[in-house]
Design an enzyme around this catalytic site. Structure first.
Site: not given
Ligand code: F6P
Length: 414
Positions: A358, A292, A222-223, A272, A229
């Site tokens: 991501h 993402e 990941r970044h 990012r 975050n």
């Molecule tokens: O929290 C960081 C992130 O990359 C968010 O931008 C994204 O919506 C999420 O993680 C994805 O993870 P999850 O599907 O568990 O919500």
């Protein structure tokens, strides 16, 4: 909708001499089709033979003039085919029949039975006469197979080559162009596609023609930590935090320490990941498909705020995280579908590759590479500030995880 609907079951019938990569292709194809959302399963006739006649049978078992053995071989081939057909009748969509199917007579039998059961048939033949490739296949797959588990490698090689000679005497290559087939010659140097009908068969040709067994590392990360975050917000397009910048620097050192001549670096098009990639000081490609998961109306919100202001959305995602689609955004299934063309590029690549992306996107790619069931995809651990090194092997993938900035805060994850 998961994968494109299949109106009729499909039997993929492998064809080819031993040690030509049939099982490699069958297993990978099964993994790919399952990742795309199809119910796919491999039926390996060798396993049926081992179950019925023990792990090791002498080479004479494969002699085409050995009538008793011929009947036994036909019986195990029939048993595997019975199971494939039954599995399709019970809801399976794509049965992959992994055997040599090396004579016209055997193929006619398999095709006849599949078609009578209402299945379309696609043959995939692997052809290779390069002794070096065959040698590698024997060493990397056959010598570790249950047939030769406790056998001295030289003795196992001799035994296997004798078996091979029996097959060579009886082998009749695919030639009937009234049927659907893909011929993969010399590990993809040439691919012949005959009577390929429909979207799925087209995807299969595209997938199979890019496969190669060259081992190379694929690093996923990941970044570095982003400002979003640190505030517990999902999505958005914020820059790196100070800790995130530190991670990007550590990543530069990590990559510089790897013993690779050429490295391809891919990032998403979000700040990012591009900032992280820029810090490495080498060229990189920013790819939209790596962005993402789109969180639509929930973008830039915290999970707590979503739970409070959109409790029904929150609950729906908790119930079925793989299929849940954010209003005006995406589901994990959508992400898998958009990653499909990129995945073929990953397969095609022969050189080391670093993908900076991501959490959700990397979960999807990791699920394919590490052969995790698609249902587990949304829950796979892909923490911040960790490099996941994956090296695809013939029948699996080596994995090494390196945490580069231990003290850093973990990103929120529902
Ligand atoms: O929290 C960081 C992130 O990359 C968010 O931008 C994204 O919506 C999420 O993680 C994805 O993870 P999850 O599907 O568990 O919500």
């Amino acid at each position: 909708m998961s994968a494109l609907p299949l109106h009729q079951g499909l039997a993929i019938v492998m064809v080819g001499l031993p040690a030509r990569g049939k099982t490699y292709i069958a297993r990978k194809l099964c993994r790919y089709l399952s990742w795309l959302g199809h119910r796919a399963k491999v039926f390996n006739v060798g396993n049926y033979r081992r179950q019925r006649y023990g792990d090791h049978v002498p080479p004479s078992f494969f002699d085409p003039n050995n009538e008793e053995a011929w009947r036994q071989r036909r019986a195990v081939a029939g048993a595997a085919l019975d199971d494939l057909i039954q599995w399709c009748e019970e809801g399976g969509q794509i049965g992959i029949y992994d055997a040599t199917n090396s004579t016209r007579e055997r193929r006619a039998y398999v095709r006849g039975r599949c078609e009578a059961a209402g299945l379309r048939v696609l043959f995939i033949e692997t052809v290779c006469d390069d002794p070096a490739v065959i040698d590698v296949n024997i060493r990397e797959t056959k010598l570790s197979a249950p047939d030769y588990r406790d056998t001295d490698p030289d003795e196992a090689t001799r035994d296997f080559r004798e078996r091979l000679r029996h097959y060579e005497r009886a082998y009749e290559p695919l030639s009937d162009d009234t049927q659907s087939f893909i011929k993969v010659i010399d590990v993809g140097r040439q691919v012949v596609a005959n009577r390929i009908v429909g979207h799925l068969a087209g995807r299969i040709v595209n997938y199979v023609m890019h496969l190669h067994p060259t081992p190379r590392p694929i690093w996923l990360t990941r970044h570095g930590e982003s400002e979003a975050n640190t505030r517990g917000l999902i999505g958005g397009d914020s820059p790196l935090s100070a800790a995130g910048e530190q991670y990007a620097n550590s990543l530069r050192t990590f990559i510089a320490d790897q013993d690779v001549e050429t490295l391809h670096v891919w990032s998403s098009t979000l700040q990012r990941t591009m900032q992280t990639a820029e810090t490495l000081g080498r060229g990189f490609m920013a790819i939209k498909a790596l962005d993402e998961i789109a969180s639509g109306v929930c973008d830039n919100m915290s999970y707590d705020a979503i739970r409070e202001t959109m409790p029904r959305e929150f609950a729906a995602r908790q119930r079925d995280k793989l299929r849940y689609r954010y209003p005006r955004g995406e589901s994990y299934e959508d992400v898998i579908r958009r990653l499909d063309p990129l995945l073929i590029e990953v397969e095609r690549h022969r050189e080391p590759l670093l993908i900076i992306a991501h959490q959700a996107v990397l979960r999807c790619l990791y699920a394919y590479l590490a052969d995790e069931p698609r249902e587990r995809c949304p829950f796979l651990p892909v923490p911040l500030h960790t490099v996941i090194e994956l090296t695809p092997r013939a029948y699996g993938c080596d994995e090494l995880r390196t945490e580069l900035a231990p003290g850093s805060r973990a990103a929120p994850s529902s």
